[in-house]
Design a protein around this motif. Structure first.
Motif, PDB file in Angstrom:
ATOM      1  N   GLU A  62       0.928  -1.080  -0.279  1.00 52.50           N
ATOM      2  CA  GLU A  62      -0.071  -0.162   0.045  1.00 52.50           C
ATOM      3  C   GLU A  62       0.792   1.197  -0.017  1.00 52.50           C
ATOM      4  OE1 GLU A  62      -2.345   1.649   3.626  1.00 52.50           O
ATOM      5  OE2 GLU A  62      -3.989   0.505   2.308  1.00 52.50           O
ATOM      6  N   ASN A  71       1.421   4.955   1.053  1.00 50.90           N
ATOM      7  CA  ASN A  71       0.996   6.209   1.986  1.00 50.90           C
ATOM      8  C   ASN A  71       1.478   7.390   1.537  1.00 50.90           C
ATOM      9  OD1 ASN A  71       0.567   4.063   4.157  1.00 50.90           O
ATOM     10  ND2 ASN A  71       2.668   3.583   4.028  1.00 50.90           N
ATOM     11  N   LEU A  87      -0.566  11.661   0.730  1.00 54.60           N
ATOM     12  CA  LEU A  87      -1.394  12.549   0.611  1.00 54.60           C
ATOM     13  C   LEU A  87      -1.629  12.961  -0.956  1.00 54.60           C
ATOM     14  CD1 LEU A  87      -0.194  15.400   2.902  1.00 54.60           C
ATOM     15  CD2 LEU A  87      -1.588  13.420   3.547  1.00 54.60           C
ATOM     16  N   TYR A  88      -2.908  13.286  -1.153  1.00 52.30           N
ATOM     17  CA  TYR A  88      -3.381  13.913  -2.450  1.00 52.30           C
ATOM     18  C   TYR A  88      -3.850  15.289  -2.335  1.00 52.30           C
ATOM     19  CZ  TYR A  88      -6.347  15.231  -6.428  1.00 52.30           C
ATOM     20  OH  TYR A  88      -6.825  15.854  -7.616  1.00 52.30           O
ATOM     21  N   ALA A 121      -5.979  17.052   3.844  1.00 55.24           N
ATOM     22  CA  ALA A 121      -5.498  15.997   3.121  1.00 55.24           C
ATOM     23  C   ALA A 121      -5.124  14.826   4.294  1.00 55.24           C
ATOM     24  CB  ALA A 121      -4.450  16.215   2.103  1.00 55.24           C
ATOM     25  N   SER A 134      -7.955  13.559   6.055  1.00 52.98           N
ATOM     26  CA  SER A 134      -8.772  12.458   5.188  1.00 52.98           C
ATOM     27  C   SER A 134      -8.146  11.228   5.192  1.00 52.98           C
ATOM     28  CB  SER A 134      -9.260  13.177   3.813  1.00 52.98           C
ATOM     29  OG  SER A 134      -7.843  13.299   3.139  1.00 52.98           O
ATOM     30  N   SER A 135      -7.042  11.267   5.280  1.00 51.97           N
ATOM     31  CA  SER A 135      -6.142   9.764   5.279  1.00 51.97           C
ATOM     32  C   SER A 135      -5.685   9.509   6.528  1.00 51.97           C
ATOM     33  CB  SER A 135      -5.027  10.197   4.298  1.00 51.97           C
ATOM     34  OG  SER A 135      -5.243  10.400   3.065  1.00 51.97           O
ATOM     35  N   LYS A 192      -4.921   5.744   7.852  1.00 55.94           N
ATOM     36  CA  LYS A 192      -3.791   5.064   7.109  1.00 55.94           C
ATOM     37  C   LYS A 192      -2.428   5.671   7.562  1.00 55.94           C
ATOM     38  CE  LYS A 192      -6.358   3.942   2.863  1.00 55.94           C
ATOM     39  NZ  LYS A 192      -6.638   4.118   1.434  1.00 55.94           N
ATOM     40  N   ILE A 193      -2.307   6.973   7.849  1.00 52.42           N
ATOM     41  CA  ILE A 193      -1.157   7.341   7.877  1.00 52.42           C
ATOM     42  C   ILE A 193      -0.853   8.116   9.319  1.00 52.42           C
ATOM     43  CG2 ILE A 193      -0.796   7.909   5.638  1.00 52.42           C
ATOM     44  CD1 ILE A 193      -1.555  10.971   6.428  1.00 52.42           C
TER      45      ILE A 193
END
Length: 292
Positions: free
Chosen positions: A3, A5, A7-8, A27, A30-31, A34-35
């Protein structure tokens, strides 16, 4: 597959440093699931449940560069995608390039992916061949997403719909393939809207044209005049000049007209006096322009 890891961040509308800091904070939040491990224990970063707060100013604050330095210490690859980054302007664009250059030289675990729909302007933004740019001489791996063939466009839509449990009629697929002419972004817009329940393909076409028109309306009046000329059949420098002179009574100097055409090509709207897709051609026909 491992996966990824990171940001967008959509850079459209990001004008100043505080805008960028706000986008980075959003950002990260929103993640966060996961991070989270990348952010725990960093000064200036507060995590509460599924929310995050970053102190960008004042005592015990952290800068964007400092945040990247701390994330880099986690010894895991962290990818930052900056979409439509060519839209940023000085001084923010210069600050951003300095951060990217610093990361390239010093932060081995931080990877930047810069994307944009205007390839010429994106290359200008990077300036990796310009000695005055902070990114001059840095290694760049460029991926250009070319126009899909009709066969690939068809396969792209069919597979995407299948993954969503949908099977539109062949006529719908063929109409979309024909109108959106292999442009991945427009095909993606069509697919997304259809999956969301919009079954009238004409309304999706109109949405695409409206999006293109909103972008074209940001251009200067003389750039719009050039596009109008090309939309109505001008296929050479002299034909563009004559169209503008005859229809709008404006005589453009050779150097000015050449500069305008070059800019429009860098924007990815036209090339060799042809529109790159039907959406922008139709949007240009609807443009209201005046000679200035």
């Amino acid at each position: 597959m491992n996966e990824v890891n990171g940001l967008y961040i959509d850079m459209r509308g990001v004008v100043k440093r505080s805008d960028l800091e706000a986008e980075v904070t959003e950002a990260l939040e929103s993640s966060l699931t996961k991070i989270k491990r990348f952010l725990e224990g960093i000064r200036g970063v507060e995590i509460s449940g599924y929310s995050i707060g970053i102190k960008w100013k004042g005592r015990d604050s952290i800068s964007l560069r400092g945040l990247l330095e701390e994330i880099n210490k986690k010894n895991e690859r962290f990818v930052i995608v900056l979409d439509e980054v060519q839209s940023t302007r000085p001084p923010l664009s210069y600050e951003l390039k300095n951060i990217i250059a610093y990361s390239y030289d010093n932060l081995e675990n931080i990877v930047f992916i810069l994307s944009g729909s205007e390839i010429g302007l994106l290359r200008d933004f990077l300036g990796y061949e310009d000695p005055s740019s902070p990114l001059y001489g840095r290694g760049v791996y460029e991926i250009v997403v070319e126009r899909f063939t009709p066969e690939l466009s068809r396969e792209f839509l069919v597979r995407g719909f299948r993954e969503e449990g949908l099977e539109p009629s062949l006529n719908v697929i063929e109409e979309a393939v024909s109108f959106f002419d292999g442009i991945p972004g427009w095909l993606t817009l069509f697919g997304r809207r259809y999956i969301e329940g919009v079954r009238d393909i004409n309304s999706i076409k109109e949405e695409a044209i409206a999006l293109a028109l909103s972008e074209l309306e940001k251009l200067g009046e003389r750039e719009k005049l050039v596009l109008k000329a090309i939309a109505f059949g001008a296929r050479s420098w002299s034909q563009v000049r004559d169209f503008i002179l005859e229809k709008y009574g404006l005589a453009l100097p050779k150097s000015t007209l050449s500069r305008l055409i070059d800019k429009l090509e860098k924007l990815g709207v036209v090339k060799n006096y042809e529109f790159l897709d039907q959406v922008y051609r139709e949007a240009t026909r609807r443009l209201i322009v005046k000679a200035t």
